[in-house]
Motif scaffolding. Structure first.
Motif, mmCIF file in Angstrom:
data_model
loop_
_atom_site.group_PDB
_atom_site.id
_atom_site.type_symbol
_atom_site.label_atom_id
_atom_site.label_comp_id
_atom_site.label_asym_id
_atom_site.label_seq_id
_atom_site.Cartn_x
_atom_site.Cartn_y
_atom_site.Cartn_z
ATOM 1 N N LEU A 227 0.819 -1.217 0.000
ATOM 2 C CA LEU A 227 0.000 0.000 0.000
ATOM 3 C C LEU A 227 0.852 1.267 0.000
ATOM 4 N N GLY A 228 2.176 1.122 0.092
ATOM 5 C CA GLY A 228 3.059 2.279 0.037
ATOM 6 C C GLY A 228 3.639 2.715 1.365
ATOM 7 N N VAL A 229 3.473 1.923 2.420
ATOM 8 C CA VAL A 229 4.085 2.258 3.705
ATOM 9 C C VAL A 229 5.592 2.019 3.614
ATOM 10 N N GLU A 230 6.368 2.977 4.093
ATOM 11 C CA GLU A 230 7.827 2.805 4.154
ATOM 12 C C GLU A 230 8.172 2.127 5.478
ATOM 13 N N ILE A 231 8.743 0.929 5.420
ATOM 14 C CA ILE A 231 9.080 0.162 6.610
ATOM 15 C C ILE A 231 10.593 0.060 6.735
ATOM 16 N N TYR A 232 11.104 0.411 7.897
ATOM 17 C CA TYR A 232 12.544 0.374 8.142
ATOM 18 C C TYR A 232 12.841 -0.546 9.327
ATOM 19 N N PRO A 233 13.065 -1.845 9.050
ATOM 20 C CA PRO A 233 13.488 -2.729 10.135
ATOM 21 C C PRO A 233 14.954 -2.485 10.470
ATOM 22 N N GLY A 234 15.330 -2.826 11.708
ATOM 23 C CA GLY A 234 16.718 -2.634 12.120
ATOM 24 C C GLY A 234 17.025 -1.231 12.582
ATOM 25 N N PHE A 235 15.992 -0.390 12.705
ATOM 26 C CA PHE A 235 16.184 0.981 13.176
ATOM 27 C C PHE A 235 15.372 1.171 14.456
ATOM 28 N N ALA A 236 16.083 1.387 15.549
ATOM 29 C CA ALA A 236 15.433 1.501 16.855
ATOM 30 C C ALA A 236 15.186 2.960 17.185
ATOM 31 N N ALA A 237 13.917 3.299 17.432
ATOM 32 C CA ALA A 237 13.601 4.650 17.890
ATOM 33 C C ALA A 237 14.107 4.798 19.320
ATOM 34 N N ALA A 238 15.032 5.723 19.525
ATOM 35 C CA ALA A 238 15.720 5.835 20.810
ATOM 36 C C ALA A 238 15.351 7.092 21.583
ATOM 37 N N GLU A 239 14.677 8.033 20.939
ATOM 38 C CA GLU A 239 14.400 9.311 21.598
ATOM 39 C C GLU A 239 13.155 9.939 20.992
ATOM 40 N N VAL A 240 12.323 10.534 21.840
ATOM 41 C CA VAL A 240 11.177 11.306 21.360
ATOM 42 C C VAL A 240 11.628 12.741 21.149
ATOM 43 N N LEU A 241 11.262 13.310 20.005
ATOM 44 C CA LEU A 241 11.588 14.701 19.692
ATOM 45 C C LEU A 241 10.364 15.583 19.954
ATOM 46 N N TYR A 242 10.639 16.816 20.362
ATOM 47 C CA TYR A 242 9.543 17.723 20.732
ATOM 48 C C TYR A 242 9.698 19.074 20.038
ATOM 49 N N GLU B 11 8.979 23.263 20.153
ATOM 50 C CA GLU B 11 9.176 24.240 21.219
ATOM 51 C C GLU B 11 7.950 24.375 22.114
ATOM 52 N N ASP B 12 6.766 24.111 21.563
ATOM 53 C CA ASP B 12 5.553 24.220 22.382
ATOM 54 C C ASP B 12 5.306 22.971 23.227
ATOM 55 N N GLY B 13 6.223 21.991 23.157
ATOM 56 C CA GLY B 13 6.117 20.785 23.968
ATOM 57 C C GLY B 13 5.424 19.624 23.302
ATOM 58 N N SER B 14 4.852 19.826 22.133
ATOM 59 C CA SER B 14 4.184 18.725 21.436
ATOM 60 C C SER B 14 5.212 17.818 20.774
ATOM 61 N N VAL B 15 4.806 16.581 20.521
ATOM 62 C CA VAL B 15 5.712 15.599 19.916
ATOM 63 C C VAL B 15 5.980 15.973 18.461
ATOM 64 N N LYS B 16 7.249 15.975 18.111
ATOM 65 C CA LYS B 16 7.688 16.314 16.757
ATOM 66 C C LYS B 16 8.016 15.073 15.934
ATOM 67 N N GLY B 17 8.299 13.969 16.609
ATOM 68 C CA GLY B 17 8.710 12.738 15.940
ATOM 69 C C GLY B 17 9.639 11.962 16.840
ATOM 70 N N VAL B 18 10.514 11.175 16.226
ATOM 71 C CA VAL B 18 11.464 10.374 16.994
ATOM 72 C C VAL B 18 12.817 10.412 16.303
#
Length: 539
Positions: A122-137, A139-146
């Motif tokens: 369906l077009g999802v980009e899947i990246y195995p072998g990559f561990a999300a190690a940190e949450v990014l935010y 400036e207003d405190g909302s989640v920006k990604g990882v």
């Protein structure tokens, strides 16, 4: 790298949310970019569950799953529920939640591999072998990604010649589908107070083996659960034995991590269970193929946290949607993820919707997931009274009140608070393994195909290096040596009077038990280098 949605975790929930988002985009003629990160070396590498799967959510997500070759090959055909004493067994009526008509015995890892194929198509980009190690935010405190972790660091965290910097993945919305006791989800709980006013989560440790048995002993579709021995009546625990296709049988044992005796070893209880006269015959002349362990969230409805926060949502077992009496959570995990995807898709298409998908909570509470968890909410907490009072109460709650009792029982303690001092509890002497039916931890870990670089940073972090000897050893006889099912923790130097805790982090199967059960909460499980950990085949 920027996306509309980033998903952390390639289990049933993460993959279901990815598929649903792309389905909605296609149905509505919109483009939506979706990226999924999986810390295992491939989709399915870290997936471990019984598993008997109920297809309710799958029927909604992919109605033609049979035509598309979903690996659901063994319908459940017979249920048995046994009470074991040390030498005997008695058949009990199978509770209605445990009836498996219409369900399938599966390898959940293989099921996730198939879901991964559907997502990529369906077009999802899947990246195995990559561990999300940190949450990014923001400036207003909302989640920006990882951000993914750096690769190629040495034991002290210094860059080697193989060093590669981690990536930042920015998203309009981030879905956290890390499974039980997610390492990033823990930080979200604290930052956004997601567990305020919510009862403590309670957990179990599930330990599983895959066997090839003699054809004459194989009963495809057979489902057996047991309670009783080797657990005492004050410790929550039970087994499962499922007959797959190709003469394969999965056997496992779950021990509630609210147990009190620090001398207890869930791994050794599982090995001992297989020696029971009513059990051992299944495996005579058989061959053990694989081994694994994983914690599971058992708190149910009372322990579900706040599901949303600015910039993201929680889905699946990282939020705790397991139906404990049914012994199933795949269908509820998938449905929670589909509800989240529906809400996020609407939010991303509305410029005035803000950045918190609060509608997801409302959708969950109006769904069959909430109804299902509500109806069994009192079963697991009733076991604080002991096995037989809980069995009697659960029968009353199920048959008389039909899950609608005018009260709700509560989880009173976090699991790390329940251990009693070793001096107050009886020691347990476990028999030595025979290497035919019963085995030791290290030979078992070998079968899990677990691998971490010997010189990478230790991902099991001690907040205070002195606590393991000063408190854990002195008061609880170092229970980490026993609750870990992989031989990661070892007290050495006692014979010289200079004991110290040795952490064999390369053995870690990512079960998260140490992070949960450590009585001082001194152990912090953080994600290791991507691609490390177990590589489960057909589990």
């Amino acid at each position: 790298m920027e996306y509309d949605v980033v998903i952390v975790g390639g289990g049933p929930a993460g993959l279901s949310s990815a598929i649903r988002l792309k389905q909605l985009a296609a149905e509505n003629g919109r483009e939506i970019s979706v990226c999924l990160l999986e810390k295992g070396s491939e989709i399915g590498a870290h997936i471990l569950s019984g598993a008997v799967i109920e297809t309710r959510a799958l029927d909604e997500l992919i109605p033609d799953w049979k035509d598309k070759g979903a690996p659901l090959n063994t319908p459940a055909t017979a249920d048995r529920f046994l009470y074991l004493t040390e030498t005997g067994s008695r058949a009990l009526p199978t509770p209605p939640q445990m009836h498996n008509d219409g369900n399938y015995i599966v390898s959940l890892g293989n099921f996730c591999r198939w879901l991964g194929e559907q997502a990529e198509a369906l077009g999802v980009e899947i990246y195995p072998g990559f561990a999300a190690a940190e949450v990014l935010y923001h400036e207003d405190g909302s989640v920006k990604g990882v951000a993914t972790g750096d690769m190629g660091l040495d034991r002290e965290g210094n860059r080697t010649d193989a060093w590669e910097a981690g990536m930042e993945l920015w998203a309009r919305q981030t879905i956290f589908a890390e499974g039980c006791r997610g390492s990033l989800t823990k930080t979200l709980f604290e930052r956004f107070k997601l567990r305020d006013g919510v009862e403590p989560q309670t957990y179990g440790i599930g330990i599983k083996e895959l066997w090839e048995v003699k054809p004459e002993l194989h009963q495809p579709g057979s489902v057996t659960h047991t309670i009783g021995w080797p657990m005492n009546t004050s410790t929550y625990g039970g087994s499962f034995i499922y007959h797959l296709e190709n003469n394969q049988v999965v056997v496992g044992y779950v021990v509630g991590l609210d147990y009190q005796n620090p001398h207890l070893s869930p791994f050794d209880e599982f090995q001992r269970f297989k020696t029971h006269p009513a059990i051992r015959g299944v495996f005579e002349g058989g061959r053990r193929l694989s081994y694994g362990a994983r914690a599971l969230s058992e708190g149910g409805l009372q322990s579900v946290p706040k599901l949303t926060f600015p910039g993201g949502v929680l889905v699946g077992d990282t939020a705790g949607f397991l139906n404990v009496p049914k012994i199933k959570g795949t269908h509820t995990a998938m449905k929670s993820a589909m509800l989240a995807a529906d809400t996020l898709f609407a939010l991303l298409g509305d410029e005035n919707a803000g950045n918190e998908a609060t509608g997801y909570t409302a959708a969950y509470k109006a769904s069959w997931v909430h109804d299902e968890l509500y109806s069994v909410r009192n079963v697991r907490p009733s076991f604080q009274w002991g096995l037989w009072p809980a069995m009697i109460y659960s029968a009353i709650d199920t048959y008389l009140f039909r899950g609608r009792a005018p009260w709700t029982l509560h989880h009173k303690h976090a699991d790390h608070e329940t251990l009693k001092p070793a001096s107050q509890m009886p020691k347990i002497v476990y028999p030595k393994p025979d290497n035919v039916l019963t085995f030791d931890k290290l030979s078992s870990v070998f079968l899990s195909n677990t691998n971490h670089r010997e010189d990478e940073p230790i991902h099991l972090r001690l907040k205070d290096p002195g606590v393991p000897i000063r408190i854990n050893l002195a008061t609880y006889d170092a229970p980490e040596q026993r609750y870990c099912p992989a031989g990661v923790y070892e007290i050495v130097g006692q014979d010289t009077g200079e004991p110290r805790l040795q952490i064999n982090s390369q053995n870690c199967v990512h079960c998260k038990t140490c992070d949960i059960k450590d009585p001082t909460q001194n152990i912090n499980w953080v994600t290791p280098e991507g691609g490390g950990g177990p590589n489960y085949p057909n589990m």
